[in-house]
Enzyme design. Structure first.
Site, PDB file in Angstrom:
ATOM      1  N   GLU A   1      95.577  35.771   6.967  1.00 48.86           N
ATOM      2  CA  GLU A   1      94.411  36.223   7.738  1.00 48.86           C
ATOM      3  C   GLU A   1      93.302  35.181   7.732  1.00 48.86           C
ATOM      4  O   GLU A   1      92.890  34.690   6.676  1.00 48.86           O
ATOM      5  CB  GLU A   1      93.897  37.553   7.154  1.00 48.86           C
ATOM      6  CG  GLU A   1      92.655  38.077   7.879  1.00 48.86           C
ATOM      7  CD  GLU A   1      92.418  39.572   7.715  1.00 48.86           C
ATOM      8  OE1 GLU A   1      93.244  40.261   7.088  1.00 48.86           O
ATOM      9  OE2 GLU A   1      91.387  40.040   8.239  1.00 48.86           O
TER      10      GLU A   1
ATOM     11  N   ASP B   1      94.397  49.457   5.364  1.00 46.84           N
ATOM     12  CA  ASP B   1      93.214  50.063   4.740  1.00 46.84           C
ATOM     13  C   ASP B   1      91.962  49.752   5.577  1.00 46.84           C
ATOM     14  O   ASP B   1      90.866  50.208   5.264  1.00 46.84           O
ATOM     15  CB  ASP B   1      93.052  49.650   3.267  1.00 46.84           C
ATOM     16  CG  ASP B   1      92.868  48.161   3.070  1.00 46.84           C
ATOM     17  OD1 ASP B   1      92.960  47.405   4.056  1.00 46.84           O
ATOM     18  OD2 ASP B   1      92.632  47.735   1.919  1.00 46.84           O
TER      19      ASP B   1
HETATM   20  O1  KIV Z   1      94.006  46.661   6.864  1.00 42.64           O
HETATM   21  C1  KIV Z   1      94.494  46.083   7.854  1.00 42.64           C
HETATM   22  O2  KIV Z   1      94.435  46.575   8.981  1.00 42.64           O
HETATM   23  C2  KIV Z   1      95.148  44.796   7.620  1.00 42.64           C
HETATM   24  C3  KIV Z   1      95.557  43.992   8.824  1.00 42.64           C
HETATM   25  C4  KIV Z   1      94.402  43.636   9.650  1.00 42.64           C
HETATM   26  C5  KIV Z   1      96.376  42.823   8.473  1.00 42.64           C
HETATM   27  O3  KIV Z   1      95.357  44.424   6.519  1.00 42.64           O
END
Ligand code: KIV
Length: 264
Positions: free
Chosen positions: A182, A44
């Site tokens: 993260e 997202d």
């Molecule tokens: O939305 C995203 O791109 C993510 C990744 C960075 C893990 O959740």
């Protein structure tokens, strides 16, 4: 070789590092898949990188179905995981199931990802029981940016680290097949990775996770709004793109494009 949820889980047992990158459309997804990356995540983060928002909050289910469908058409071997956007799973188990089902049926997802720990266990468990594999996501979960007061490192105090570990164990117990960590201290990510049977995939979580993920446009040097310390630049495409666009404009203005061989 087709990568499945089972093969991703087996990689941890074999000590093989998992590679993952994001994609929002067919062109990049094709490059990523043919490079042999194990997991393509329709993140997202599309809301920020693709649509120009400051956060991932405005992203809708229709947005994610559209991006997932575009990526699906190019991904042949990688495991295709699609993010559940903000408020598509938090309200109730029923809504979570209905929306996860849309990502699988309409977007071609092979697994969905949702953010959170103990608070989303009922939703996570219901998806898994309905046959939809789930990737968890803990630490600096961007959908909680307003609660955190920014995209800040999480799990720094002993109490916050303990809560994160408990959340990770709860996500595993609820049936997740893997877990994104993260922007948390590397030592905490290493401890969680060692205590879990399911693989961890880190982004800004040090080298001791079972795999790594980055936003593709970050690592290719295309997204310039901000550059977190955990991003390594594998290319500087923004500079190349600007140079090409300026040259095109100059050549059109000078009557140097198109040439005879580019004309009919
Ligand atoms: O939305 C995203 O791109 C993510 C990744 C960075 C893990 O959740």
């Amino acid at each position: 070789m087709k990568i499945t949820v089972k093969s991703i889980m087996a990689m941890k047992q074999k000590g093989e590092k998992i590679t993952a990158l994001t994609a929002y459309e067919a062109l990049f997804a094709g490059f990523i898949d043919s490079a042999g990356i194990d997991v393509v995540l329709v993140g997202d983060s599309a809301g920020m990188v693709f649509a120009g928002h400051d956060t991932t909050i405005p992203v809708t289910m229709d947005d994610m179905v559209y991006h997932a469908g575009s990526v699906r058409r190019s991904v042949k071997n990688a495991l295709l995981v699609v993010d559940m956007p903000f408020m598509s799973y938090q309200v109730s188990v029923e809504e979570a199931l209905r929306n996860a089902g849309r990502l699988v049926k309409e977007g071609g997802a092979e697994a969905v990802k949702l953010e959170g720990g103990r608070s989303v266990v009922p939703q996570l468990r219901a998806c898994v029981e309905a046959g939809i594999p789930v990737m968890g996501h803990l630490g600096m979960t961007p959908q909680s940016v307003h609660r955190f007061g920014g995209f800040l490192t999480q799990g720094k105090s002993p109490e916050a680290a303990r809560m994160l570990l408990e959340d990770a164990l709860a996500v595993q117990e609820a049936g997740a097949f893997s877990l994104v960590l993260e922007k948390i201290p590397a030592a905490l990510a290493a401890e969680i990775t060692q205590k879990l049977e399911i693989p961890t995939i880190g982004i800004g979580a040090g080298v001791h996770t079972d795999g790594q993920i980055l936003v593709t446009q970050d690592m290719l040097g295309m997204y310039e709004k901000f550059k977190p310390k955990f991003v390594r630049l594998y290319a500087r495409l923004a500079e190349d793109i600007r140079t090409a666009l300026n040259r095109y404009a100059e050549e059109v203005r000078a009557g140097a494009f198109p040439a005879d061989e580019e004309s009919y």
